[in-house]
Scaffold this active site. Sequence first.
Site, PDB file in Angstrom:
ATOM      1  N   TYR A   1       0.677  -1.282   0.043  1.00 28.69           N
ATOM      2  CA  TYR A   1       0.313  -0.090   0.088  1.00 28.69           C
ATOM      3  C   TYR A   1       0.956   1.264  -0.124  1.00 28.69           C
ATOM      4  CZ  TYR A   1      -3.559  -3.118   1.635  1.00 28.69           C
ATOM      5  OH  TYR A   1      -4.586  -4.308   1.720  1.00 28.69           O
TER       6      TYR A   1
ATOM      7  N   GLY B   1     -13.880  -0.221   4.076  1.00 33.20           N
ATOM      8  CA  GLY B   1     -12.611  -0.566   4.768  1.00 33.20           C
ATOM      9  C   GLY B   1     -12.586  -2.179   5.050  1.00 33.20           C
TER      10      GLY B   1
ATOM     11  N   ASP C   1     -13.013  -4.846   3.067  1.00 32.51           N
ATOM     12  CA  ASP C   1     -12.919  -5.123   1.561  1.00 32.51           C
ATOM     13  C   ASP C   1     -13.751  -6.559   1.276  1.00 32.51           C
ATOM     14  OD1 ASP C   1     -11.332  -3.202   2.166  1.00 32.51           O
ATOM     15  OD2 ASP C   1      -9.825  -3.728   0.464  1.00 32.51           O
TER      16      ASP C   1
ATOM     17  N   GLU D   1      -0.578  -6.845   9.213  1.00 27.90           N
ATOM     18  CA  GLU D   1      -1.817  -6.091   8.998  1.00 27.90           C
ATOM     19  C   GLU D   1      -2.999  -6.722   9.719  1.00 27.90           C
ATOM     20  OE1 GLU D   1      -2.474  -6.494   4.791  1.00 27.90           O
ATOM     21  OE2 GLU D   1      -3.987  -5.036   4.592  1.00 27.90           O
TER      22      GLU D   1
HETATM   23  C1  GLC Z   1      -7.089  -2.598   3.071  1.00 24.65           C
HETATM   24  C2  GLC Z   1      -7.930  -2.717   4.167  1.00 24.65           C
HETATM   25  C3  GLC Z   1      -8.554  -1.119   4.423  1.00 24.65           C
HETATM   26  C4  GLC Z   1      -7.292  -0.387   4.472  1.00 24.65           C
HETATM   27  C5  GLC Z   1      -6.352  -0.755   3.369  1.00 24.65           C
HETATM   28  C6  GLC Z   1      -5.038   0.138   3.540  1.00 24.65           C
HETATM   29  O1  GLC Z   1      -7.773  -2.256   1.785  1.00 24.65           O
HETATM   30  O2  GLC Z   1      -9.123  -3.492   3.983  1.00 24.65           O
HETATM   31  O3  GLC Z   1      -9.444  -1.188   5.249  1.00 24.65           O
HETATM   32  O4  GLC Z   1      -7.511   0.921   4.690  1.00 24.65           O
HETATM   33  O5  GLC Z   1      -6.113  -2.014   3.361  1.00 24.65           O
HETATM   34  O6  GLC Z   1      -4.326  -0.176   4.958  1.00 24.65           O
END
Ligand code: GLC
Length: 425
Positions: free
Chosen positions: A29, A161, A163, A392
């Site tokens: 991310y 959030g 997913d 995570e």
């Molecule tokens: C995933 C999670 C999300 C979060 C993102 C970045 O997509 O499901 O809730 O904000 O990762 O950590």
Amino acid sequence: MSTNIFNQAVEILARNDQGHYTVPTHGLYPFQWNWDSALSSLGQYYVDESRAWTEIETLFAHQWDDGMVPHIIFHKDDDGYYPGPEVWQTNRPVPTTGITQPPVAGFAVRRLLERAKDTEMARRRAAALLPKIAAWHDWFYKARDPENTGLVAILHPWESGRDNSVDWDAAFERVPTEGVGEFQRRDLNHTNPAHRPTQEQYKRYIWLVQLFRGLNWDYTKLHDASPFQVVDPGFNAILLRSSQDLAAMAESLGETELAAKERTRSDKGLRALNDLWSEKRQQYLCYDRVIGDVIDSPSIGGLLPVFAHIDKEHSTAIARHIDELGKRVKYLVPSHHPDDENYDGARYWRGPAWLIVNYMISDGLKREGHHDTAARIISDSVKLIETGGFAEYFDPMTGEPCGGLHFTWTAAMVIEFLKLTGEVA
Ligand code: GLC
């Protein structure tokens, strides 16, 4: 031990810090995520108070003119993530996605304000954020509650959030996969596929993005056009809690009109939320707006409302529900009920425990006086980190660390927990 963990958490925040925003983790991310930033600011506060405010200010610097605050801000190019700006095509000066995420910023800002050591700075920065958060909340009601029900819908699972929660499975069946075209996922280069959403789900995620893109991200069109419109009680509870917190801040800063508006809204929302309570499940359920029916899925989304000021009867039932879950799993709180056939302890939001959710639930439980349940959640959270590191998410039965590593918001929540319990002065 605690000091050691605290120091490791601080190192993770530094490692992911890009100066004026923080990435959730490098690789998987590589941009700024909305609710990650809001929640991470709470941990940053203990390291550098001013930096914590900057995190949220950067997020709001990319707010859209209509009030929406996007779920990802693509501050710089990185082809390690899909779907990137070329897929979203939102036509922003700094590219962003065109959907949002759980609006937890109102809550986070109040917490920063109330804890502030530098009160003059905090009041000034909170006052500047106030109208922006209010505009985001306004956007929710005009864009996502066209019939004025008091509750807002998400139009894409990524907005929740959570997913790939089981909650979305049935509604997601209505989202086609035809015509999506070829694409290359990048998440599987960074993580174990058994911890991630399926290819089928990815096609549907992308199909929805293509639909909204075709409507030029015009919020007046998206809601009715979407085959996926779900009222998530967890998401709504976060919005309602933020409204309540925004109202309290507005009062303390002399903005009485804003305070009254947010309070009226949250009172109405809380009343509407009551209709989603399930006696059978002893929790709230999601509501599928397209078919006009509840979704009978026992997930964490129905326990999270304890974060808002729900009534005593329901918060007590949720505490009891979590105590029962505590007998089934080694580490609270599983994101999906382990007795349900769809439970999968390692797959993202279909079973694993997440520290951010643990934090919000324990916060609500404490407020309602359920101190033992909250203490168990907090102690399980810290144990998970001690054995599995700052992952995570975690398998709630085995504690196996899953998904990405060196996670910002996991670190921020650990800092919060250690400070709140007094384990670190
Ligand atoms: C995933 C999670 C999300 C979060 C993102 C970045 O997509 O499901 O809730 O904000 O990762 O950590």
